[in-house]
Each structure stands twice: as C-alpha cells, then as structure tokens.
Design a protein around this motif. Sequence first.
Motif, short mmCIF file in Angstrom:
data_model
loop_
_atom_site.label_atom_id
_atom_site.label_comp_id
_atom_site.label_asym_id
_atom_site.label_seq_id
_atom_site.Cartn_x
_atom_site.Cartn_y
_atom_site.Cartn_z
N VAL A 106 -19.19 -11.68 0.58
CA VAL A 106 -18.45 -10.57 1.19
C VAL A 106 -17.78 -11.00 2.48
O VAL A 106 -16.60 -10.73 2.72
N LEU A 107 -18.52 -11.69 3.32
CA LEU A 107 -18.00 -12.09 4.62
C LEU A 107 -16.93 -13.17 4.49
O LEU A 107 -15.96 -13.20 5.26
N ALA A 108 -17.08 -14.05 3.53
CA ALA A 108 -16.08 -15.11 3.32
C ALA A 108 -14.74 -14.53 2.88
O ALA A 108 -13.69 -15.11 3.15
N LYS A 109 -14.78 -13.37 2.22
CA LYS A 109 -13.55 -12.72 1.74
C LYS A 109 -13.00 -11.69 2.73
O LYS A 109 -11.91 -11.15 2.52
N MET A 110 -13.74 -11.42 3.78
CA MET A 110 -13.32 -10.41 4.76
C MET A 110 -12.05 -10.85 5.48
O MET A 110 -11.84 -12.05 5.73
N ASP A 111 -11.21 -9.90 5.80
CA ASP A 111 -9.95 -10.20 6.49
C ASP A 111 -10.23 -10.50 7.97
O ASP A 111 -10.43 -9.59 8.77
N THR A 112 -10.27 -11.78 8.31
CA THR A 112 -10.51 -12.20 9.69
C THR A 112 -9.33 -13.01 10.24
O THR A 112 -9.46 -13.71 11.24
N GLY A 113 -8.18 -12.89 9.59
CA GLY A 113 -7.05 -13.77 9.88
C GLY A 113 -6.60 -13.79 11.33
O GLY A 113 -6.25 -14.84 11.87
N ASP A 114 -6.56 -12.63 11.98
CA ASP A 114 -6.07 -12.56 13.36
C ASP A 114 -7.19 -12.66 14.40
O ASP A 114 -6.94 -12.53 15.59
N SER A 115 -8.40 -12.88 13.94
CA SER A 115 -9.56 -12.88 14.84
C SER A 115 -9.93 -14.29 15.28
O SER A 115 -9.66 -15.27 14.59
N GLU A 116 -10.59 -14.36 16.42
CA GLU A 116 -11.14 -15.63 16.90
C GLU A 116 -12.59 -15.80 16.47
O GLU A 116 -13.12 -16.91 16.47
N ALA A 117 -13.25 -14.68 16.16
CA ALA A 117 -14.67 -14.72 15.81
C ALA A 117 -15.03 -13.55 14.92
O ALA A 117 -14.35 -12.53 14.89
N LEU A 118 -16.12 -13.73 14.19
CA LEU A 118 -16.70 -12.66 13.37
C LEU A 118 -18.08 -12.35 13.92
O LEU A 118 -18.91 -13.25 14.07
N PHE A 119 -18.34 -11.07 14.20
CA PHE A 119 -19.68 -10.64 14.62
C PHE A 119 -20.31 -9.83 13.50
O PHE A 119 -19.73 -8.86 13.02
N ILE A 120 -21.53 -10.25 13.10
CA ILE A 120 -22.30 -9.57 12.05
C ILE A 120 -23.40 -8.78 12.72
O ILE A 120 -24.34 -9.34 13.28
N SER A 121 -23.28 -7.47 12.68
CA SER A 121 -24.22 -6.61 13.40
C SER A 121 -25.43 -6.25 12.55
O SER A 121 -25.32 -6.12 11.32
#
Length: 248
Positions: free
Chosen positions: A181-196
């Motif tokens: 799920v996280l690998a497919k998440m749209d993070t294109g414009d982000s510098e980081a991913l936070f998993i809460s």
Amino acid sequence: MKSTIIKAKFRDNTNSKIGLIALSTDFSIEKDFNSVLLNLPIDLFVNRLPFFNPLTNENLIKMTEKLTEVTKNILPDQTLDVVAYGCTSGTIVAGIDKIINKIQSAKQNCKVITPITSAVKALKHLNLKKISVFTPYSQAINEKVISYFENEKFDIKSFTSFNLESDLDIGKIDPNYLYEVLAKMDTGDSEALFISCTALPALEIIEELENKINKTVLSSNQTLIWDSIRSIKCNSSIEGYGKLLRDN
C-alpha cells in the motif's frame, strides 16, 4: 539445620532506563523497542495502559485517566531517565502538556517523549517540510493529525488512511500488505513519508520502503525510539530501520 546469612552485593547498574507506556491493545511497540535496543546499554521497562475501543477522540482522552498510575508502577519508587508514551493520536487529542504532566506526576525528573513530538523533531532534524502522511485511523482522528502537522508548518502533499476504528485491528495489519500500500501511495511531491500509529507493524518495512520510493520514511515507533535514545545521549548508528536511525 544450619542457617547462614550472607551479605548481599549489589551491581553498579549504569545503564540508562527507558520506561515505555504501551497501550493494552498494541501488538507492535514492545517488539520494535526491543529490536532496536538489543545491543545498546539501555534497559527498557514496560507497563500497559487500558485502551477503550472504538478509536474515538473521547476514548483517547479517557485512557489518560490511568496514565499517572500506570507510570508509577514502572519500577515503583525508582527513577527513569525517559518515559515514552506509546500513542500518536492519543497525544494529539489529549494534548501534549496533559500527557507530560500526568507522567511527571509519577516520575518527576524524567524526560517525556511522545510519537508525534518525536516525529516533528525528526522531520526538523532532517530539514524536511513537504510530507505525505499515512494513518490507519478514522476521519475524526485523521483531521486532528492533519491539523497538528499543518500547525507545525509542514506541507502535507498527500494523505491516505485505512479508516479503522479498532486498535486491535490496526495491530493485525499484514506488514507485507502495508508495504504494498505504501509503495503505491502518491508521494511524488513529498520529501518524506510519515506512517502514523505505534500499533502498525511499520518499523520492519522502513528500510525496504525507503529504497523503493527513494524518500525518507518515518514511523511513530521509529521516531519515538530515536528521540528516546538521543535524549539520553546515545548516538549509535543503528542499521536496518531507515535513514533516521542509521545516520542519527
């Protein structure tokens, strides 16, 4: 019968002591702490706080009623260097000052670490402002999470959620599915991913996920552990759990 009394000799234990407040429903947090702290000169002591399902703002506040008592029963009458509060959404909803006051009522001189404040510290430490956020929470809790990051001046580029209402269900998520799920998440414009959420089995997939999406990945437990050990001046490089703990 001959009876002998021998004078006891006590060890000089110089290890730092971390107290962990885990929720009664959390499958992941103790395992994650033990995995990272395994070879460090740090002792971990855990007590569990009753959690009330479903996952609502009201129940997150309600569980803090026992927080001082639960903290006091971690090595009663002994000092702790740090107390880590194992609930991200609960810190946001109840309020950080309230959490600190209730914990320090039991352990007066301890440092108090929470997942959301440690996440903010980690993002600022890495100079990251544009983030994607993933949670397992329902919409009412998600709104609080979004507002918290926005109030801290972070730019949330994308947000995804499982929309779950049971903390027990959160802990049962398949980590391989979470990775997909996280690998497919749209993070294109982000510098980081936070998993809460401390209950999500995220720590074990962070390293692989960073390599996959080519961005910094942070999680509640990872940042909570990082902040806890840094607060007691442990700056060891720890492999296998992402850039934050590796580079420290």
